[in-house]
Structures are given as structure tokens and as C-alpha cells.
Write an enzyme that holds these catalytic residues in place. Structure first.
Site, short mmCIF file in Angstrom:
data_model
loop_
_atom_site.label_atom_id
_atom_site.label_comp_id
_atom_site.label_asym_id
_atom_site.label_seq_id
_atom_site.Cartn_x
_atom_site.Cartn_y
_atom_site.Cartn_z
N LYS A 1 0.84 -1.19 0.00
CA LYS A 1 0.00 0.00 0.00
C LYS A 1 0.88 1.24 0.00
O LYS A 1 1.99 1.23 0.57
CB LYS A 1 -0.84 -0.03 1.28
CG LYS A 1 -1.89 1.05 1.39
CD LYS A 1 -2.64 0.90 2.72
CE LYS A 1 -3.79 1.87 2.80
NZ LYS A 1 -4.45 1.81 4.14
N SER B 1 -9.12 1.58 2.84
CA SER B 1 -8.21 2.38 2.08
C SER B 1 -7.15 1.57 1.33
O SER B 1 -6.47 2.13 0.48
CB SER B 1 -7.53 3.41 2.99
OG SER B 1 -6.75 2.78 3.98
N SER C 1 -9.31 -1.04 6.86
CA SER C 1 -8.69 -0.74 5.56
C SER C 1 -7.94 -1.90 4.92
O SER C 1 -7.64 -1.85 3.73
CB SER C 1 -7.76 0.47 5.69
OG SER C 1 -8.54 1.66 5.81
#
Lengths: 563, 563
Positions: free
Chosen positions: A137, A212, A236
């Protein structure tokens, strides 16, 4: 992290455009494909049919983490071969669902070549993850690369050093190879920002990939990466895992090293973000967790918990010791929002499979989920508005107020900060109340010993990861099916169960807990969610990562056997 | 905890007077003694000479925890005998140094009698602490008793339930028997409040017993309790342990269950308070920690770390595995305040003893101690002024601004809150900076591997617990020799080395780091500190409780061998 240049800083639109251009240039020309038109919603088969990957590369990228590591360790496949295969598939995935941020092919292949040399020269692997490409990420700093977390304002800020986890994975022999997209501020359960744009769901591009860690979810689902690392503050890791049909783990605070991450709400010491793995198999999750914890991350991260990987806990010594006759509790809803029909059906599938496998299944009674969710948001919002304002005001970048398609005209979603911040004393009062509820919840769990018949409390909770599968863009407005476990700091894993089936998952009217529940119900239409994966969540207690992984394996096997 | 009655509440002076009267009435008349006059400073021998305790009671109260437990387990001594002996000695101690708050003789003896019956009936002990009387700082709630933490405003607030640790110790067979004095607000390193008054040092009553667990320190030093439980936010277990010549342990956050404690700065989730044992032997510390952790406190306290008692760590597997050829680093001073001559001498004694025992000793270079101390205070002060104001304003009780003898006229000490609080966002920035320094310190420690000659980093740091021994009342104004380890969350133990000797510990002029350092130097005069114990601190890393206890045993043995 190098300081940003605050004088003479270009306008945010220029920064974003320049970054996007550099991203485009980082893609090898020969890997550019012609993706299907936007009207093709399901693009999950495209990477294998587009012609860019040869048969061996398709085989490599369809292989699970444990087998990949075996093939790499015996040099049946080289690290360069494996990295190349996944890189090509990742670039194809990116052209389908816009999932990548940082692309650094040469660097990754050079690292892979070093590993191949080492193995050839010494006959030894570098470590337990030798040659495994891992995606990250866009929060995990890698020396020499930018980490924008979706802020145009942070374009041009290059990391001086690796995040602790990156160093550890390199020590383990892994090959960091791409970074993946996130929403601006990270504080959204979908994935869209002014720099890289929107990531969509590979199974239905009219739906979100979640957030996210939504770039990671989409990439791993398309098998553009064997293993991804996301970050979970309120869901997330788990929301994109659930929306994209993956396995994902939210470990407890400090079980994995977080130091060196570019995050949101930095310095918020209460409801903490954690890193967690995402993969197409639960064995991938296990291999990753064990490898990282065995390096003793507490020697390099002051917040990492000094707790070894515990094979006894993996073997469920605190849960009867055999992996048989467990007692699972199903939470059908959280008392606030009733899940859509496909979620309900997946819970029924799980219940039947577990009963068939000889386990007991009882109902979980949720307590104070609404209050826990509200307190958690209040804690995050205690200073978030000020942080976002300071960050974006450096370049005049607008703060995104919706993940919807028409960004300008959509109402602000309910979980955005509604205030200008509170005092430290006020924050302490919220945190105090949260601790009280954590104690109540622990006692509530302990008290289930009277109804399990095993002599133990419930071994794990099985519950939705969200009241819906992947939603249309801008419509994911409820995260408390994940966030309450962050507030309680319970270890939680996502596992896939089925996909939406319009014949089985028709609308099912029910009484509403509240107006929001009604709104969520009215959003449902099986056609809208066509082809979306349906996943569930398995929840254990704090620092029970080993047991949660093992119990997820057990549930996974039961589901497979029941098919 | 029952709510306070805010309407019709008596004036604070009436509340304090009424409570003090009730305390007096809780003392059995036959245990009232005639203490020496105030001019007698050293009262440490009085409990054995006052005539209240018979020879057997003196023997019992002079016995270390491990032997006490053996005698209790084989019924050589009954729990009633042992509890009575310690209770009598505790009441004598109280008449000498004013160390107690809650006194509940009948309840404790009834509990002891139950334990005796159980052992007689079943032939089994209730648990590993069967029959052991334990004293508690006035923060650990016991059902049916008040917990004022020195606030007159909280007189009359009776606990509805036990603190988690109290329940655990009862499960282990212990006998809670007294609670002990603290400073108002707890946020002082001395012990004085408007309800119970001042606790003094048994070795020299013109000196403080330290704080905030100062009642506990004085009581255990007089052997009025075999084992005490204090609470440490910035040194509150270690300072009174050091000032009273005891062994004491500050565990890492969450190693012991904290839930159900009445604390200060509740809800402050950053630099956390921890409970810790205080005793006259290091074996007492070990027995206590192992017993509590073996009950799996994480099942009853959501903040307790799921980490078993680890015999491998106790056996120093991460430190060479043999307990031999360790490398200790001595921190002679913290770069801010130079310790007084007795402290310097004790460090020299420790160095020689460790070298004689075959260990290596190097110098510890402190980094950023001043900054760490300042940040930690800023975090605590972010909301403390508001908390203290709200608490005391219920009855008009004055907030104490000095621990000096003349409370009204002494300048506000430097560690009192200087502001009206900050915003949550500002607090986050402080907390973020603290995490950065925690990482720097961890790396700094790791880097010592190059100078130890063991192949490992330094095994433990040995340093002062304060720049002075027990000070005259109101003069203990520097806590950073302990507080920095709270900020870093390092496990730390106190052990006794020597006592102040006016012939060996003459004034020793030195260059000053700053004006405060000069003030501290000028406070020194060996006569003023006559007879005061001199202790040191052993510091390990986060969650290294087992290793810290073992290394303290090793240092203790080396000191004994060198005598």
C-alpha cells in the site's frame, strides 16, 4: 522523510499531472495492452487472455505463496522469472482497474537477480521469503521513492529510509515490487485521490475495490501480486479484502512493525493503525506473519510487541488443542445495520459448513457496537480536520468530501470530521470511556463459556465484514462491522465464501433499526452487485493472531468440504 | 465506582477530618504504641523493640516472600498468624511514618481464616500466593472500601468492585490487608495530601519516603508488609523503592493488569501508568510477577498483553543463555543533573562487583533525556490541569502546589502543570515526536553491539533512580532518571546498594550542566541525608520483565559477594 519544499511549490494540479506522467513513463512500453472498454465490468479473466503473459507466467502467477516459495527455494523458478511474471500481470491489472502508484521495474528485477545469484553461489536462500514479490500500500516508505498517500501536496517527497517492515522483508528475502493506490487522507473505505484517480473492482468495475487498501485489494484479486501489505485503522485491510474476494488479516496493535509508515492521524496513540497481509490463500497470510515475527521486529520498532510466533497458540492450545469441536458464534447483524441478502446467505453457508465439520455454532450477541463506532470516530476526529487542513493547504489541494463519481455534488459522507477538533482533556474522556467498553466486551466474551458446551468461551466470532458486498462508487458509508474490532483491538481475518447470485439473493424486506439501516436496505438490488465476491470475517481476541489464522484455515477447509 | 454526591457535599475539611477519625477508629486499641518523639529520625528498629510483636511475629515479619510461602503451604505458619504479625507491624509502622490509608483488620483476618480452613480441609493451597498478606497503594479499588488517592473530594466514594489485579491476587491465595498513602493527584514524587497527611522515611523522618507510592515504600521498608503493589507513571514505584532501600519493578505497559485502578490522567493513552511490586528481596518480585502472569491477566483486562511468563527469557536466552559474561552499561549521569556523591559511589560499587563477577562494564551514553522528559511532562500536562480542577472544585479542596513543610509559602515545583491544556491535535504532535525518539533510542541501544565484545548489544543499563537519595520534604524536584524509561516503556528494577556515609560521601564539586544542576548540587550535605538508603536502577528493554528480574538477581548476588 525529506521535508517538503513549501516555497515556490507548484499548484497541486501541476504536481498531480507531473506525477501521473512520470508514473506512465515508468511502465515498460512492451507491457502496454489494450484493455476492454469501460462497459466491460468484469475484467477478472483479462490478464490470462490478453496475451502478454506466456503459459509459464500464467502458471507462476496462479500459484499460491507456499508453493511459490518451494519452487523459488529449489531454483525451479528463479526470482527474476517470478518477479517478471507478477510485474507483467500487475501492469495489466493496473491498466484494467488503476491500482498502482509506484512502479519500479528495474530496481525490483535487480533485487531479484541478486537473490538468484546468492542462491546459485551459496546454495542457500536468503530467508523464508526468498524471491517472493510483495506489493505494498502507498504508505510503506521505500528509500528513494515518494509516498504521497494520495495527497498531491506530497508529490516530490522522497523517503530517506525504508519502513521497518520493508527492511525486515528484505532480510527475509522478499522482492518489493510495486506500491498501490489509496484514498486521499486514507480515511475512506474506497479508493480515489487527485493524484492517481480511482481504483475499481476487478469483478465489476462499477463497484469500488474498497479502501483504504483498495489498490492492494484489486491487484491481489487480479493475481498481479502473490502477497500484499495493507494498513488497517478501521477496516482498511479487511474491507478491500472482502470486496475483492481475498484473505486478509488485521493483526493486533504492534504485532507487526509499523514504524516508518506514512500514515494519517500520526501521533494518535489510542485506536492505532496496523499493517496486515492480503493474499489469495490463507497459507500466504500464515507464511508472512510467521516470517516477519520470527525476525523479532521489536528489536527494530519500539511499538512492536515482544511476543514470539507461538506454535502452541497456532495449534489452538487455548481452544481445546485439537482444532476439533470448536464453538463459533455467528453475529448475524450488529444491531445497527442489517446486512444485504448475499451476506446473510454467506453466514448461513458458513454455519452449515461448520456444523457439518463437527463444530458447534451459536449466535453472537453484539453489545454497544454503535457506541464503540461513535467513540472511535470521535477519537480519530479529535484532530483530523486540523491535520487534513494543514496537509492540503500547502498547495491548495481540495479536500475530497466524497468517493462518489460526481465528487463535487455528493453529500459529505457521515464519517468525515464534523468538527474543528477538541481539547486533549476531552479526548482523554473519550478514550477513558472506550477502555470501559473494552472491559465490558471482554467480560461479555468470557461469559459465553456458559453456552458453548466446550467449557471455554466462544472460540471465535464469525460476522460480516460490511453490511454489503462491494458497493457502487461513493456508496460505502458504513465501516463499523470492521471498525469495532479495531476499537477493541481484536485480531480479525477475512475469508471468501461465495459470490452474489441474483437468483438466490433477492431482496428480503426486514424491520429497520433506524433510517440509515433503511437507506442501506434500499441500496440493494442483486443486479447492481452482479458478480461481486462475498466474504466474511473471523474475529479472535487481542494478540491471538496465530489462533485466528488457524481457525480461518479450519473454516476455509469446512467451506471447501461443503461445496 | 459509586458516583460522588455532589449536592449537599460537606466542606473538604469536614470530609478529611471525618475520614481521618474513621481511620483512627479502624486501628485496634491494643495495637496503639507510644512512638519515639519527632526528634528521633531513624525509627527503623522500633517495630522490633516496641514490644507489640512477640518473637514469632518478629521472625515471621523478617522472613522473605519465598520462605513465607513455603511455611504457609506446609501449614508451619497459618495465614492468620502471618496476617496478624504483618498487620501488627503495619500498624506500628503507621504510627511511626503515617503510611496507611485503609485499615480493615477483621476483613483481612476473616480471609486468612478461610484460607487456613481450605488448606486444612483439602490439603491444597488455594494458589501460588496462599496466605501471603499484600499491601496496596491507595489506587487499587477493593469492593466496599473508599479509594481517595489523596483527594478529600473523593472521601465517601466506595468501590463497587475489585480492581482486576485484586481479584487475580485473591485467586492466587493472597490476603489484601492494608492500603497505603499517596500524594494528592498522585503526580508528585513525595507523599502528602489533605486527608491523610504526610508519609516520612523510616530511616530518617526528616526525609521523604518518595512518591507517589510513598506509603508503600515506608511500610515495606519497616517490614509491615512482605509485598506491596505500587503504581508507576513516571517513577512512582521506583522512587519510593529507591528512597526506602527496597527492590521494586516497573513493568512495561500492560504486563500487569491495570483495569479498575483509580488513577490520574485517566484516558491518557500514551505514556501509561503501570502497577509494580515492591519488596525486601528480589525473589519477592519474581514470585509475584510469575504468579500474576500465570493467571493470564489478558482474559480479564483488555489492556493486559497476551504474553506468557517466559522461563526462557528469565534464563536469559536472548542474553547469552548462561547469566555469565554479561555486558552492563553504567549511565553515570543523564546529561542534565549530576547525581550526588552517594549515588556516584554506589555506581562505582556496582561496577567493581560486576567486574569481579566476570561481567563486562561499559559506559552508557544517554541521548535526548532532557527532550524525552520534557515531552513526557507536556503529554501529561495536556489535560491534567483541567482534571485536577474538576476533581477538587467539587468541594473547594485546595490543589497542593508543593510537598514542602510549609505548603503555603513554597514555590510551585517545576513539574506542576504550567498551562491550561492543549488541543488534541497538539497532543498528537507531541506523541508523534515521542515515538520518533523511542525509535532513535532503540537504534542507539542496538548499536552498542559494536562495543560490548559479547556479540550482543548491552544487556542492561545500570543507572541512578534519582540524582539524590531521599530528600528533605518538598525538595524532590527531578524525576527524569525514572520518567525517561516510562517514556521509552523500558522495564526497570530498583535494587539497594549501600547507605549514605558522611566519611565516604563528602561534597564533590563538579561542572554544572545548567542552573538546576547547580541547585541540586547545592542541596547536598551528607549530614542532611544521614542514614538514607542508596539504591540503583537496572533497565532492560520493553516487555523484558523476566530478563530484568534475572539480571537484578545477578547484580544483587554480585553485590553480596563483593561485601
Amino acid at each position: 522523510m525529506a521535508n517538503s519544499i513549501t516555497t515556490d511549490k507548484p499548484h497541486w494540479t501541476a504536481l498531480a499531472a507531473e506525477k501521473k506522467q512520470r508514473q506512465l513513463e515508468s511502465i515498460p512500453h512492451e507491457w502496454i495492452v489494450t484493455p476492454p472498454s469501460d462497459s466491460t465490468l468484469d475484467v477478472s479473466a483479462f490478464p490470462e487472455t490478453c496475451g502478454l503473459l506466456n503459459a509459464r507466467e500464467i502458471e507462476i502467477t496462479n500459484t499460491s505463496v507456499d508453493v511459490l516459495l518451494e519452487k523459488l527455494a529449489c531454483a525451479a523458478w528463479t526470482a527474476v522469472d517470478v518477479t517478471t511474471a507478477f510485474y507483467k500481470r500487475a501492469i495489466v491489472a493496473h491498466q484494467l482497474v488503476n491500482c498502482l502508484t509506484e512502479i519500479f521495474v528495474d530496481r525490483a528485477l535487480a533485487r531479484a537477480a541478486e537473490l538468484d545469484d546468492y542462491l546459485k553461489t551459496t546454495g542457500q536462500v536468503v530467508g523464508p521469503l526468498h524471491g517472493l514479490p510483495i506489493s505494498f500500500k502507498d504508505q510503506l516508505c521505500i528509500k528513494g521513492l515518494e509516498t504521497t498517500i494520495g495527497y498531491a501536496s506530497w508529490v516530490g517527497q522522497y523517503a530517506d529510509e525504508n519502513a521497518v517492515l520493508i527492511d525486515i522483508l528484505i532480510e527475509c528475502g522478499a522482492v518489493p515490487f510495486v506500491r498501490t493506490n489509496v484514498p486521499q487522507t486514507l480515511a475512506w473505505p474506497e479508493t480515489f485521490n487527485h493524484v492517481f484517480g480511482r481504483t475499481t473492482n476487478p469483478y465489476n468495475r462499477s463497484l469500488t475495490s474498497g479502501g483504504s487498501s483498495g489498490g492492494e485489494g484489486a491487484l491481489v484479486a487480479l493475481k498481479g501480486s502473490p502477497l500484499g501489505v495493507g494498513c488497517d485503522l478501521g477496516g482498511s485491510v479487511r474491507i478491500p479484502s472482502a470486496f475483492c474476494g481475498l484473505y486478509g488479516l488485521r493483526p493486533s496493535y504492534g504485532r507487526l512493525p509499523y514504524y516508518g509508515i506514512r500514515g494519517t492521524l500520526d501521533g494518535q496513540d489510542s485506536v492505532l493503525p496496523v499493517l496486515g497481509p492480503m493474499a489469495n490463500s490463507v497459507v500466504g497470510i500464515k507464511v508472512f506473519m510467521r516470517a516477519v515475527i520470527n525476525t523479532k521486529p521489536w528489536l527494530n520498532d519500539p511499538l512492536a510487541v515482544r511476543k514470539k510466533w507461538d506454535e502452541d497458540e497456532y495449534n489452538l492450545v487455548d481452544h481445546g488443542g485439537s482444532g476439533k469441536n470448536l464453538c463459533f458464534a455467528i453475529m448475524w447483524d450488529d444491531g445497527v445495520v442489517v446486512p444485504h441478502p448475499p451476506i446473510r446467505r454467506s453466514l448461513e453457508i458458513a454455519r452449515a459448513a461448520l456444523q457439518n465439520a463437527g463444530h458447534k455454532v451459536v449466535d453472537w450477541k453484539p453489545i454497544k457496537h454503535k457506541l464503540l463506532g461513535d467513540i472511535t470516530r470521535d477519537i480519530w476526529n479529535a484532530g483530523s480536520a486540523e491535520e487534513y487542513m494543514i496537509t492540503t493547504s500547502a498547495t491548495g489541494e481540495p479536500l475530497i468530501t466524497s468517493m462518489g463519481l460526481d465528487v463535487a455534488n455528493v453529500t459529505v459522507a457521515s464519517f468525515r470530521p464534523q468538527n474543528d477538533g477538541i481539547t486533549a482533556y476531552q479526548l482523554w474522556q473519550l478514550q477513558k470511556l472506550r477502555q470501559k467498553i473494552r472491559k465490558e466486551y471482554l467480560d461479555h466474551w468470557k461469559a459465553t463459556a456458559s453456552e458453548t458446551g466446550t467449557g471455554r468461551p466462544v472460540d471465535a466470532i464469525i460476522c460480516p465484514a460490511a453490511p454489503f458486498v462491494a458497493t457502487p462508487h461513493g456508496k460505502n458509508r458504513y465501516v463499523d462491522y470492521t471498525a469495532v474490532w479495531n476499537a477493541l483491538d481484536y485480531a480479525a481475518a477475512i475469508f471468501p465464501v461465495t459470490t452474489v447470485d441474483s437468483t438466490l439473493d433477492g431482496k428480503a424486506p426486514h424491520a429497520f433499526y433506524n433510517d440509515f439501516d433503511k437507506d442501506v436496505y434500499e441500496m440493494y438490488d442483486p443486479e447492481k452487485f452482479r458478480n461481486a465476491p462475498v466474504c466474511l470475517q473471523l474475529v479472535g481476541r487481542t494478540l491471538e493472531e496465530e489462533a485466528v489464522i488457524r481457525m480461518t484455515e479450519i473454516v476455509d477447509a469446512a467451506l471447501l468440504a461443503a461445496k
